[in-house]
Design a protein around this motif. Structure first.
Motif, PDB file in Angstrom:
ATOM      1  N   CYS A  71     -11.507   6.564   6.021  1.00 55.11           N
ATOM      2  CA  CYS A  71     -11.572   7.373   4.806  1.00 55.11           C
ATOM      3  C   CYS A  71     -10.514   6.875   3.827  1.00 55.11           C
ATOM      4  CB  CYS A  71     -11.342   8.852   5.109  1.00 55.11           C
ATOM      5  SG  CYS A  71     -11.445   9.886   3.642  1.00 55.11           S
ATOM      6  N   THR A  72     -10.946   6.289   2.712  1.00 54.11           N
ATOM      7  CA  THR A  72     -10.016   5.770   1.718  1.00 54.11           C
ATOM      8  C   THR A  72     -10.140   6.499   0.383  1.00 54.11           C
ATOM      9  OG1 THR A  72     -11.601   4.062   1.093  1.00 54.11           O
ATOM     10  CG2 THR A  72      -9.938   3.469   2.741  1.00 54.11           C
ATOM     11  N   SER A  73     -10.932   7.541   0.334  1.00 53.33           N
ATOM     12  CA  SER A  73     -11.116   8.312  -0.897  1.00 53.33           C
ATOM     13  C   SER A  73     -10.016   9.365  -1.013  1.00 53.33           C
ATOM     14  CB  SER A  73     -12.483   8.995  -0.901  1.00 53.33           C
ATOM     15  OG  SER A  73     -12.559   9.954  -1.932  1.00 53.33           O
ATOM     16  N   LEU A  74      -9.178   9.234  -2.051  1.00 56.18           N
ATOM     17  CA  LEU A  74      -8.114  10.213  -2.249  1.00 56.18           C
ATOM     18  C   LEU A  74      -8.676  11.604  -2.486  1.00 56.18           C
ATOM     19  CD1 LEU A  74      -5.564   8.265  -4.453  1.00 56.18           C
ATOM     20  CD2 LEU A  74      -5.339   8.922  -2.070  1.00 56.18           C
ATOM     21  N   MET A  75      -9.781  11.695  -3.210  1.00 55.49           N
ATOM     22  CA  MET A  75     -10.390  13.002  -3.460  1.00 55.49           C
ATOM     23  C   MET A  75     -10.831  13.649  -2.162  1.00 55.49           C
ATOM     24  SD  MET A  75     -10.229  14.444  -6.237  1.00 55.49           S
ATOM     25  CE  MET A  75     -10.917  16.036  -6.094  1.00 55.49           C
ATOM     26  N   GLN A  76     -11.442  12.885  -1.274  1.00 55.89           N
ATOM     27  CA  GLN A  76     -11.906  13.420   0.009  1.00 55.89           C
ATOM     28  C   GLN A  76     -10.714  13.873   0.853  1.00 55.89           C
ATOM     29  OE1 GLN A  76     -14.918  14.234   1.057  1.00 55.89           O
ATOM     30  NE2 GLN A  76     -14.076  14.968   2.982  1.00 55.89           N
ATOM     31  N   LEU A  77      -9.678  13.050   0.911  1.00 53.46           N
ATOM     32  CA  LEU A  77      -8.485  13.425   1.672  1.00 53.46           C
ATOM     33  C   LEU A  77      -7.850  14.686   1.095  1.00 53.46           C
ATOM     34  CD1 LEU A  77      -6.913   9.911   2.222  1.00 53.46           C
ATOM     35  CD2 LEU A  77      -7.859  11.403   3.987  1.00 53.46           C
ATOM     36  N   MET A  95      -1.647   3.624   0.091  1.00 46.73           N
ATOM     37  CA  MET A  95      -2.580   4.739   0.080  1.00 46.73           C
ATOM     38  C   MET A  95      -1.882   6.027   0.520  1.00 46.73           C
ATOM     39  SD  MET A  95      -5.659   5.717  -0.260  1.00 46.73           S
ATOM     40  CE  MET A  95      -6.895   6.780   0.331  1.00 46.73           C
ATOM     41  N   ILE A  96      -1.206   5.978   1.636  1.00 51.21           N
ATOM     42  CA  ILE A  96      -0.552   7.177   2.158  1.00 51.21           C
ATOM     43  C   ILE A  96       0.572   7.619   1.218  1.00 51.21           C
ATOM     44  CG2 ILE A  96       0.883   8.040   4.049  1.00 51.21           C
ATOM     45  CD1 ILE A  96      -0.970   6.582   5.934  1.00 51.21           C
ATOM     46  N   GLU A  97       1.226   6.644   0.561  1.00 53.18           N
ATOM     47  CA  GLU A  97       2.282   7.002  -0.386  1.00 53.18           C
ATOM     48  C   GLU A  97       1.710   7.835  -1.528  1.00 53.18           C
ATOM     49  OE1 GLU A  97       1.759   3.677   0.438  1.00 53.18           O
ATOM     50  OE2 GLU A  97       3.328   3.578   1.940  1.00 53.18           O
ATOM     51  N   HIS A  98       0.495   7.503  -1.992  1.00 54.45           N
ATOM     52  CA  HIS A  98      -0.138   8.252  -3.079  1.00 54.45           C
ATOM     53  C   HIS A  98      -0.403   9.697  -2.664  1.00 54.45           C
ATOM     54  CE1 HIS A  98      -0.704   4.791  -5.637  1.00 54.45           C
ATOM     55  NE2 HIS A  98      -1.216   4.129  -4.622  1.00 54.45           N
ATOM     56  N   VAL A  99      -0.917   9.888  -1.471  1.00 51.91           N
ATOM     57  CA  VAL A  99      -1.219  11.237  -0.991  1.00 51.91           C
ATOM     58  C   VAL A  99       0.069  12.023  -0.794  1.00 51.91           C
ATOM     59  CG1 VAL A  99      -2.231  12.580   0.879  1.00 51.91           C
ATOM     60  CG2 VAL A  99      -3.373  10.511   0.072  1.00 51.91           C
ATOM     61  N   THR A 100       1.079  11.393  -0.203  1.00 51.60           N
ATOM     62  CA  THR A 100       2.346  12.073   0.018  1.00 51.60           C
ATOM     63  C   THR A 100       2.968  12.473  -1.316  1.00 51.60           C
ATOM     64  OG1 THR A 100       2.715  10.795   2.029  1.00 51.60           O
ATOM     65  CG2 THR A 100       4.623  11.880   1.088  1.00 51.60           C
ATOM     66  N   ARG A 101       2.897  11.576  -2.298  1.00 54.21           N
ATOM     67  CA  ARG A 101       3.435  11.890  -3.617  1.00 54.21           C
ATOM     68  C   ARG A 101       2.672  13.044  -4.262  1.00 54.21           C
ATOM     69  NH1 ARG A 101       3.255   6.741  -6.735  1.00 54.21           N
ATOM     70  NH2 ARG A 101       3.546   5.933  -4.678  1.00 54.21           N
ATOM     71  N   HIS A 124      -4.620   9.656  10.427  1.00 52.03           N
ATOM     72  CA  HIS A 124      -5.788   9.612  11.300  1.00 52.03           C
ATOM     73  C   HIS A 124      -7.060   9.342  10.494  1.00 52.03           C
ATOM     74  CE1 HIS A 124      -8.569  10.603  14.509  1.00 52.03           C
ATOM     75  NE2 HIS A 124      -9.150  11.467  13.703  1.00 52.03           N
ATOM     76  N   ARG A 125      -7.236  10.055   9.393  1.00 50.75           N
ATOM     77  CA  ARG A 125      -8.438   9.885   8.569  1.00 50.75           C
ATOM     78  C   ARG A 125      -8.469   8.508   7.919  1.00 50.75           C
ATOM     79  NH1 ARG A 125     -12.485  10.897   8.615  1.00 50.75           N
ATOM     80  NH2 ARG A 125     -13.008  11.643   6.559  1.00 50.75           N
ATOM     81  N   PHE A 126      -7.312   8.008   7.479  1.00 50.25           N
ATOM     82  CA  PHE A 126      -7.253   6.693   6.853  1.00 50.25           C
ATOM     83  C   PHE A 126      -7.630   5.610   7.862  1.00 50.25           C
ATOM     84  CE2 PHE A 126      -4.997   2.899   5.291  1.00 50.25           C
ATOM     85  CZ  PHE A 126      -5.552   2.814   4.031  1.00 50.25           C
ATOM     86  N   LEU A 145       3.801  17.689   7.390  1.00 51.83           N
ATOM     87  CA  LEU A 145       2.822  18.508   8.105  1.00 51.83           C
ATOM     88  C   LEU A 145       1.419  17.905   8.024  1.00 51.83           C
ATOM     89  CD1 LEU A 145       3.908  22.051   6.870  1.00 51.83           C
ATOM     90  CD2 LEU A 145       4.345  21.036   9.103  1.00 51.83           C
ATOM     91  N   PHE A 146       1.142  17.213   6.938  1.00 49.76           N
ATOM     92  CA  PHE A 146      -0.194  16.664   6.699  1.00 49.76           C
ATOM     93  C   PHE A 146      -0.282  15.175   6.985  1.00 49.76           C
ATOM     94  CE2 PHE A 146       0.577  20.128   3.661  1.00 49.76           C
ATOM     95  CZ  PHE A 146      -0.320  21.044   4.170  1.00 49.76           C
ATOM     96  N   LEU A 147       0.858  14.536   7.215  1.00 50.58           N
ATOM     97  CA  LEU A 147       0.884  13.088   7.374  1.00 50.58           C
ATOM     98  C   LEU A 147       0.029  12.622   8.550  1.00 50.58           C
ATOM     99  CD1 LEU A 147       1.984  10.481   6.257  1.00 50.58           C
ATOM    100  CD2 LEU A 147       3.998  10.789   7.691  1.00 50.58           C
TER     101      LEU A 147
END
Length: 53
Positions: free
Chosen positions: A38-44, A1-7, A32-34, A25-27
């Motif tokens: 919170c597992t919604s990529l759109m929300q993150l 999940m975090i890899e998707h957001v970082t990418r 924390h949210r994950f 900076l956002f990691l």
């Protein structure tokens, strides 16, 4: 999940290097949210847009 957001936050490979700390900076916020459930990529993504202002 975090890899998707970082990418998603990383610049394209052919773009000028913005430095190693940009996604970092956002990691903390994403982790924390994950962990809070919170597992919604759109929300993150929406939250990161607000945090980055």
């Amino acid at each position: 999940m975090i890899e998707h957001v970082t990418r998603a936050l990383s610049p394209p490979r052919n773009a000028q290097d913005r430095g190693p700390g940009v996604p970092g900076l956002f990691l903390e916020h994403v982790q924390h949210r994950f962990q809070a459930g919170c597992t919604s990529l759109m929300q993150l993504y929406r939250e990161l847009l607000i945090v980055s202002e």
